[in-house]
Every structure is written in structure tokens, then in C-alpha cells.
Motif scaffolding. Structure first.
Motif, PDB file in Angstrom:
ATOM      1  N   GLN A  11      43.369  29.286  18.281  1.00  0.00           N
ATOM      2  CA  GLN A  11      41.863  30.047  18.165  1.00  0.00           C
ATOM      3  C   GLN A  11      41.227  30.402  19.273  1.00  0.00           C
ATOM      4  O   GLN A  11      40.983  31.381  19.750  1.00  0.00           O
ATOM      5  CB  GLN A  11      40.981  29.444  17.380  1.00  0.00           C
ATOM      6  CG  GLN A  11      39.685  30.476  16.956  1.00  0.00           C
ATOM      7  CD  GLN A  11      40.177  31.683  16.285  1.00  0.00           C
ATOM      8  OE1 GLN A  11      41.064  31.977  15.558  1.00  0.00           O
ATOM      9  NE2 GLN A  11      39.406  32.744  16.660  1.00  0.00           N
ATOM     10  N   ARG A  12      41.508  29.658  20.051  1.00  0.00           N
ATOM     11  CA  ARG A  12      40.886  29.509  21.753  1.00  0.00           C
ATOM     12  C   ARG A  12      41.662  30.582  22.517  1.00  0.00           C
ATOM     13  O   ARG A  12      41.239  31.498  23.090  1.00  0.00           O
ATOM     14  CB  ARG A  12      40.930  28.308  22.337  1.00  0.00           C
ATOM     15  CG  ARG A  12      39.598  27.254  22.141  1.00  0.00           C
ATOM     16  CD  ARG A  12      39.579  26.317  23.199  1.00  0.00           C
ATOM     17  NE  ARG A  12      40.937  25.537  23.429  1.00  0.00           N
ATOM     18  CZ  ARG A  12      41.366  24.388  22.757  1.00  0.00           C
ATOM     19  NH1 ARG A  12      40.294  23.818  21.888  1.00  0.00           N
ATOM     20  NH2 ARG A  12      42.247  23.558  23.057  1.00  0.00           N
ATOM     21  N   GLN A  13      43.213  30.327  22.077  1.00  0.00           N
ATOM     22  CA  GLN A  13      43.938  31.752  22.902  1.00  0.00           C
ATOM     23  C   GLN A  13      43.592  33.068  22.224  1.00  0.00           C
ATOM     24  O   GLN A  13      43.501  33.895  23.362  1.00  0.00           O
ATOM     25  CB  GLN A  13      45.417  31.419  22.705  1.00  0.00           C
ATOM     26  CG  GLN A  13      45.847  30.123  23.482  1.00  0.00           C
ATOM     27  CD  GLN A  13      47.435  29.675  23.403  1.00  0.00           C
ATOM     28  OE1 GLN A  13      48.046  30.022  22.555  1.00  0.00           O
ATOM     29  NE2 GLN A  13      47.704  28.842  24.425  1.00  0.00           N
ATOM     30  N   ARG A  14      43.434  33.175  20.953  1.00  0.00           N
ATOM     31  CA  ARG A  14      43.092  34.574  20.531  1.00  0.00           C
ATOM     32  C   ARG A  14      41.773  34.968  20.871  1.00  0.00           C
ATOM     33  O   ARG A  14      41.351  36.049  21.444  1.00  0.00           O
ATOM     34  CB  ARG A  14      42.888  34.355  19.050  1.00  0.00           C
ATOM     35  CG  ARG A  14      44.197  34.091  18.247  1.00  0.00           C
ATOM     36  CD  ARG A  14      43.836  33.975  16.715  1.00  0.00           C
ATOM     37  NE  ARG A  14      43.865  35.309  16.222  1.00  0.00           N
ATOM     38  CZ  ARG A  14      43.707  35.508  14.728  1.00  0.00           C
ATOM     39  NH1 ARG A  14      43.744  34.562  13.996  1.00  0.00           N
ATOM     40  NH2 ARG A  14      43.322  36.872  14.137  1.00  0.00           N
ATOM     41  N   LEU A  15      40.656  34.135  21.237  1.00  0.00           N
ATOM     42  CA  LEU A  15      39.437  34.333  21.852  1.00  0.00           C
ATOM     43  C   LEU A  15      39.605  34.739  23.254  1.00  0.00           C
ATOM     44  O   LEU A  15      38.853  35.753  23.760  1.00  0.00           O
ATOM     45  CB  LEU A  15      38.341  33.349  21.463  1.00  0.00           C
ATOM     46  CG  LEU A  15      37.866  33.338  20.072  1.00  0.00           C
ATOM     47  CD1 LEU A  15      37.064  32.175  19.864  1.00  0.00           C
ATOM     48  CD2 LEU A  15      37.502  34.363  19.415  1.00  0.00           C
ATOM     49  N   ALA A  16      40.328  34.045  24.074  1.00  0.00           N
ATOM     50  CA  ALA A  16      40.524  34.311  25.168  1.00  0.00           C
ATOM     51  C   ALA A  16      41.093  35.697  25.765  1.00  0.00           C
ATOM     52  O   ALA A  16      40.711  36.289  26.686  1.00  0.00           O
ATOM     53  CB  ALA A  16      41.575  33.281  25.928  1.00  0.00           C
ATOM     54  N   ILE A  17      42.176  35.914  24.695  1.00  0.00           N
ATOM     55  CA  ILE A  17      42.394  37.690  24.869  1.00  0.00           C
ATOM     56  C   ILE A  17      41.364  38.631  24.777  1.00  0.00           C
ATOM     57  O   ILE A  17      41.325  39.479  25.610  1.00  0.00           O
ATOM     58  CB  ILE A  17      43.650  37.835  23.896  1.00  0.00           C
ATOM     59  CG1 ILE A  17      44.808  36.953  24.244  1.00  0.00           C
ATOM     60  CG2 ILE A  17      43.986  39.353  23.943  1.00  0.00           C
ATOM     61  CD1 ILE A  17      45.963  36.942  23.226  1.00  0.00           C
ATOM     62  N   GLN A  18      40.568  38.401  23.855  1.00  0.00           N
ATOM     63  CA  GLN A  18      39.344  39.282  23.485  1.00  0.00           C
ATOM     64  C   GLN A  18      38.404  39.188  24.610  1.00  0.00           C
ATOM     65  O   GLN A  18      37.924  40.022  25.154  1.00  0.00           O
ATOM     66  CB  GLN A  18      38.871  38.991  22.444  1.00  0.00           C
ATOM     67  CG  GLN A  18      37.607  39.947  21.902  1.00  0.00           C
ATOM     68  CD  GLN A  18      36.662  39.560  20.601  1.00  0.00           C
ATOM     69  OE1 GLN A  18      36.665  38.336  20.296  1.00  0.00           O
ATOM     70  NE2 GLN A  18      36.240  40.649  20.004  1.00  0.00           N
ATOM     71  N   GLU A  19      38.197  37.939  25.215  1.00  0.00           N
ATOM     72  CA  GLU A  19      37.191  37.663  26.264  1.00  0.00           C
ATOM     73  C   GLU A  19      37.781  38.534  27.545  1.00  0.00           C
ATOM     74  O   GLU A  19      37.039  39.294  28.266  1.00  0.00           O
ATOM     75  CB  GLU A  19      36.924  36.256  26.657  1.00  0.00           C
ATOM     76  CG  GLU A  19      35.981  35.795  25.524  1.00  0.00           C
ATOM     77  CD  GLU A  19      35.791  34.096  25.821  1.00  0.00           C
ATOM     78  OE1 GLU A  19      36.473  33.812  26.958  1.00  0.00           O
ATOM     79  OE2 GLU A  19      35.615  33.627  24.778  1.00  0.00           O
ATOM     80  N   GLY A  20      39.145  38.489  27.791  1.00  0.00           N
ATOM     81  CA  GLY A  20      39.659  38.974  28.913  1.00  0.00           C
ATOM     82  C   GLY A  20      39.714  40.363  28.693  1.00  0.00           C
ATOM     83  O   GLY A  20      39.367  41.232  29.844  1.00  0.00           O
ATOM     84  N   TRP A  21      39.787  41.095  27.644  1.00  0.00           N
ATOM     85  CA  TRP A  21      39.707  42.376  27.380  1.00  0.00           C
ATOM     86  C   TRP A  21      38.150  42.966  27.703  1.00  0.00           C
ATOM     87  O   TRP A  21      38.234  44.129  28.446  1.00  0.00           O
ATOM     88  CB  TRP A  21      39.883  42.782  25.874  1.00  0.00           C
ATOM     89  CG  TRP A  21      39.669  44.032  25.378  1.00  0.00           C
ATOM     90  CD1 TRP A  21      38.598  44.394  24.622  1.00  0.00           C
ATOM     91  CD2 TRP A  21      40.497  45.246  25.474  1.00  0.00           C
ATOM     92  NE1 TRP A  21      38.662  45.759  24.293  1.00  0.00           N
ATOM     93  CE2 TRP A  21      39.829  46.342  24.725  1.00  0.00           C
ATOM     94  CE3 TRP A  21      41.650  45.448  26.090  1.00  0.00           C
ATOM     95  CZ2 TRP A  21      40.381  47.567  24.644  1.00  0.00           C
ATOM     96  CZ3 TRP A  21      42.397  46.662  25.963  1.00  0.00           C
ATOM     97  CH2 TRP A  21      41.811  47.963  25.450  1.00  0.00           C
ATOM     98  N   TYR A  22      37.277  42.334  27.503  1.00  0.00           N
ATOM     99  CA  TYR A  22      35.850  42.891  27.862  1.00  0.00           C
ATOM    100  C   TYR A  22      35.552  42.537  29.531  1.00  0.00           C
ATOM    101  O   TYR A  22      34.756  43.143  30.141  1.00  0.00           O
ATOM    102  CB  TYR A  22      34.971  42.282  27.118  1.00  0.00           C
ATOM    103  CG  TYR A  22      34.935  42.911  25.852  1.00  0.00           C
ATOM    104  CD1 TYR A  22      34.861  44.197  25.602  1.00  0.00           C
ATOM    105  CD2 TYR A  22      35.312  41.999  24.671  1.00  0.00           C
ATOM    106  CE1 TYR A  22      34.869  44.536  24.219  1.00  0.00           C
ATOM    107  CE2 TYR A  22      35.370  42.476  23.195  1.00  0.00           C
ATOM    108  CZ  TYR A  22      34.947  43.706  23.228  1.00  0.00           C
ATOM    109  OH  TYR A  22      35.108  44.378  21.851  1.00  0.00           O
ATOM    110  N   GLY A  23      36.503  41.438  30.118  1.00  0.00           N
ATOM    111  CA  GLY A  23      36.289  41.349  31.427  1.00  0.00           C
ATOM    112  C   GLY A  23      34.984  40.834  32.007  1.00  0.00           C
ATOM    113  O   GLY A  23      34.591  41.234  33.363  1.00  0.00           O
TER     114      GLY A  23
END
Length: 149
Positions: A11-23
Motif C-alpha cells: 500500500q505504501r508503494q501504491r501511494l508513493a506512485i500517486q504522490e510522485g505523480w503529483y510531484g
């Protein structure tokens, strides 16, 4: 079956992808934006909706997704293994986001945004159906002046 610790890492990795998307971009008024629902409808946002992070531009978004997919088996190894066990829907959502960015307009950005959000938040068993539903939604732009908002 993943352990509780593995599930938290996934779940942390899934959220990290989304957070990186928004930069780290700040939330802004969504007025004039479209919000695609994984349940098959489009919501036109106005000043009366809460601020949302803006998705990246086309080139920036494609570069980010390319980097995530290149690191899929290393940086995101736990997520990759779990996704493989589920048949790969999270990876397909990220690929769909990259394909959506081939549309040079704002619609491509909004579709890519929902696909990335789905990769982080939607249960894997529902992702493929949601991708298909969003792909069938109309792409005509929303005319703010015509709608009066």
C-alpha cells in the motif's frame, strides 16, 4: 497470501506512485476540470468543489510513468509481485495512464490522472473493469461558458 507487513509495504508503494505523480504540487481550484469516475461517469468540477492537485503535463507525466515502469521490478518489487499474483491490473492502469497522455488535450491528462489514482486506491479486482468503463466515456470538452458555471 501476503502478510500484514507485506500488505502495508504494498500500500505504501501504491501511494508513493500517486504522490510522485503529483510531484508535491499544491492543491488548486478544480474549476473547469473533469473528474472521471471508475464507475463510468464524468463529473464537471466548479469553484464549489474542493481544491485538487493538478496532474502533471503530458511530457512530465509520460516521463514519470516511464520511470515507474522501468523500476517496477526493483523499487516497487513488493507491489510488482502482488500485482503479478493478481494478474497485473495495477501495471495495466499505469500503462493506460501513459496511453491516455497521447491525447494532447486536457482530457488526456484527466484520464491519466484517474488511472494513476486507481492504481493507488482501487482494489485490484476492480481496476480492469474501471479502465474499460473510463475508455468508453465521451471525450468532448466541457464548455464552461455554455454551462453557466
Amino acid at each position: 497470501m501476503p502478510t500484514m507487513l507485506e500488505n502495508r509495504l504494498i500500500q505504501r508503494q501504491r501511494l508513493a506512485i500517486q504522490e510522485g505523480w503529483y510531484g508535491g504540487r499544491p492543491r488548486v481550484s478544480p474549476h473547469g476540470r473533469r473528474k472521471y469516475s471508475p464507475y463510468g461517469h464524468v463529473q464537471h468540477l466548479t469553484l464549489h468543489h474542493e481544491p485538487r492537485p493538478a496532474p502533471p503535463g503530458h511530457d512530465e507525466g509520460r516521463a514519470y510513468l516511464r520511470r515507474v515502469l522501468q523500476e517496477w521490478r526493483t523499487t516497487y518489487a513488493a507491489l510488482s509481485a502482488a500485482d503479478d499474483a493478481d494478474g497485473g491490473p495495477i501495471r495495466r492502469a499505469l500503462v493506460a495512464a501513459g496511453l491516455a497522455l497521447a491525447d494532447p488535450g486536457v482530457d488526456g491528462q484527466e484520464r491519466a490522472d484517474v488511472y494513476v489514482t486507481m492504481s493507488a486506491m482501487t482494489p485490484p479486482r476492480h481496476i480492469d473493469r474501471a479502465i474499460a468503463m473510463i475508455a468508453r466515456l465521451p471525450t468532448e470538452p466541457w464548455d464552461i461558458a455554455k454551462d453557466g458555471h
